[in-house]
Design an enzyme around this catalytic site. Structure first.
Site, PDB file in Angstrom:
ATOM      1  N   LYS D  41       0.855  -1.241   0.079  1.00 16.57           N
ATOM      2  CA  LYS D  41       0.105   0.010  -0.044  1.00 16.57           C
ATOM      3  C   LYS D  41       0.942   1.237  -0.011  1.00 16.57           C
ATOM      4  CE  LYS D  41      -2.523   0.549   3.388  1.00 16.57           C
ATOM      5  NZ  LYS D  41      -3.826   0.155   4.484  1.00 16.57           N
ATOM      6  N   ARG D  90      -1.155  -8.046  17.866  1.00  9.68           N
ATOM      7  CA  ARG D  90      -2.377  -7.466  18.723  1.00  9.68           C
ATOM      8  C   ARG D  90      -3.549  -8.350  18.935  1.00  9.68           C
ATOM      9  NH1 ARG D  90      -2.615  -2.844  14.599  1.00  9.68           N
ATOM     10  NH2 ARG D  90      -2.544  -4.864  13.575  1.00  9.68           N
ATOM     11  N   SER D 128      -1.535   1.543  12.391  1.00 11.50           N
ATOM     12  CA  SER D 128      -0.897   2.657  11.712  1.00 11.50           C
ATOM     13  C   SER D 128      -1.980   3.173  10.886  1.00 11.50           C
ATOM     14  CB  SER D 128       0.163   2.219  10.913  1.00 11.50           C
ATOM     15  OG  SER D 128       1.565   1.600  11.748  1.00 11.50           O
TER      16      SER D 128
END
Lengths: 160, 160, 160, 160, 160, 160
Positions: D41, D90, D128
């Site tokens: 990306k 996470r 992010s």
């Protein structure tokens, strides 16, 4: 006399795909591999290339046919009078997505069932997109895809 | 000419179990329902009762046989020369456990495959143990289990 | 000069456990394998047996010590001045439980960290309890546990 | 004398990233933070900006080096002779993706291991991309990213 | 006197959305349905169309208001003095994403809570994007979306 | 005028439980905390003790009532004319189990809804059973449970 319907983009087919199709061919009278002609993500290989790759990798399996479809899987299944979809599962996220698709398909075409086979543990990490990413950067994909696919990937991503 | 092997404790069978067995019977030449004689958790119903409940609920399915086994599923499969296990899946936690069992079975008996069918969404919450808990407290289990099972549960847990 | 703390019941140790300990020993100066003396589930093998099994299977690893503890892992870690726990992960359910334990340990002993290593794919289905269940019914566990453990399991569950 | 390899896009680095790198630096002789030069990306910040942000946020950590790479992580690891990747985790979806990458990397470069550290619970929701989305709409990101990153985000998304 | 805030893209609203909003309206004094004006993915239907579809499908619910917002949900909640977000949950992956958003929102606006309602099992597979994909290929979406939405989808994707 | 029904074993209540009940009390006219009199696992604390602990920890919340029930939650809900259950969620496994219970309850008592609130991230690892295990071995549970519960746990597990 049940026929299994194995749909997918197969861009390109991996050894995980081939393994699932081979094993499905043992439990069903025949297997129709249905290549999605126009997947939502622009494919690297043409429909013809993807169909040929599957055909080459499955020459040793007698009761398998390579077909393709455009549109909804349920329409293809109805046209061909196929009642059961067989999909490979790798991981949890696969499971959720495949479950959603199976339930939508069963809703669109009551009686269309989906069965799942798990990938062999040593291929649990394999996906077409990961294979393409590795090949793009010149990583070795030997043993992850059929030989014909490896060659095609080397052609698509020539070593700099 | 494949035969599907559907193992389970079936203590008691629920409509979710019956649905999976019925659907498997459409895609396989025959189905062997294999009742685990002595599950690790002491069953509420005897092996004979659980086998009878399955037989009663599956009289309309021609190509199904109710059997039982003690010990390892892979040994039963080998004795009967059965190559594919078919299991119902409800949820993620099912999937993980079933995947673990499928891989252990494939390791113990190379060539023994496992296929999964998903439960219908309206039965995704059903389990034998939840059904027993509801029946124990007099809750209604109509529509969740075959009529014969409902009757047996009412016998096992008489309303105070 | 970090030392990794690898706690577990090891009832019995599997090849998955040994693999994680071996790999941890490459990245840490030393590894303390801490056997839980009295696990909540009554163990099949005594603390001494489990410790010996680990010792035998790890003779080729120089920087590993077999210890044991009773009570809280955080107390053992504090007594030995160890700052990082290393655990193997097989599946999602492992991950959730291990994450919960890691956070509780970090809460009880701020500064105590936990790192995870994933099991090799071919051992993702392995667990001590599954190994015991297979051995109990005479299934083959060769290749799943160290040779000494295989022998001990055959002693614990003699073929009928 | 092990060195941990911490790869990532870091577009931008969050306090969750910094926390994992800091903690890894306690258990390894040194840490190489490897910034992916050209993530799939299009990044908001240039490679130089992302590297500088990491350098600024990690001035207090002696044994850390900021590097970058293009292509496959396994090639970078081989060139630098690094044997263990350390990644923060996470959530479940992270775990599945990271597990897939770890297994592919181990397949491409046998002997390359991956270890996981869990994010602190209070940063479990941080990513992010979420940070960028919040900043884009003028939400407060104080306490979620290092001060230098907060300033850079305010520059990138000036309050209307 | 609590008001529930139900945010979403609703591109288009499905019966799953309508069901959650209806049920929320029973437990809260009122419900504000907040349509995301400019979702990150270009919507098929305009904000006005999506708002009208919701209004039409909810005429029978008295205490519901259709609103819209641009930017951060926490800002909209603060402007309207709303303290609790109510979201529908379908599956595990939903749960993880929604949990992440709930925690970010609670971080941005301490005191902003999120409550979850589970979709009815028969709508667990429904999503706006899947509905659009089915409609695009002429599949039947009757019973999956409100009648007005079905008509709008047929307009958007005329049968060839 | 909705009342939330918060059922649980509360053996003992943790700060995670108290937090969810407090937050539910803001969005509902009142909250009925329903203690399961005889949980399937033999409780450490009597029904009276668990009820008192909840009462003590919730004196600052006006609109909360501590009740108890034996048998099925749906029967208690019907007797008290309560239409919505509110449960805290910590993790994925919680979610699956709670979803199963919610769907069974909705099946047993059509119209009985379940809403979920997520635990604060810093209490995501907390469970009654983990708290008891820590207390049993003399670990510090300050800050994890209300002061009265901490005292009761010290009484139940006196330091040797």
């Amino acid at each position: 006399m049940a026929t299994a319907l194995c749909p997918g983009s197969f861009d390109p087919p991996t050894n995980g795909h081939i393994d699932v199709i081979e094993r499905a061919s043992r439990y069903f009278d025949s297997v129709v591999v249905a290549v999605i002609a126009n997947p939502s993500k622009e494919p690297l290989f043409s429909l013809e290339q993807r169909s040929d790759m599957l055909r080459d990798a499955l020459t040793h399996v007698d009761n398998v046919e390579i077909a393709s479809f455009d549109g909804l899987l349920v329409d293809f299944a109805r046209d061909r009078d196929l009642g059961v979809v067989v999909k490979g599962l790798r991981a949890i996220s696969d499971f959720e997505y495949e479950l959603q698709m199976a339930q939508m398909n069963s809703n669109l075409s009551p009686g269309l069932d989906t069965m799942f086979m798990t990938a062999k543990p040593e291929w649990a990490f394999l996906s077409s997109s990961l294979v393409k990413e590795v090949a793009r950067y010149g990583g070795s994909i030997d043993g992850l895809v059929p030989p014909g696919v490896a060659k095609a990937l080397q052609g698509a991503f020539p070593t700099p």
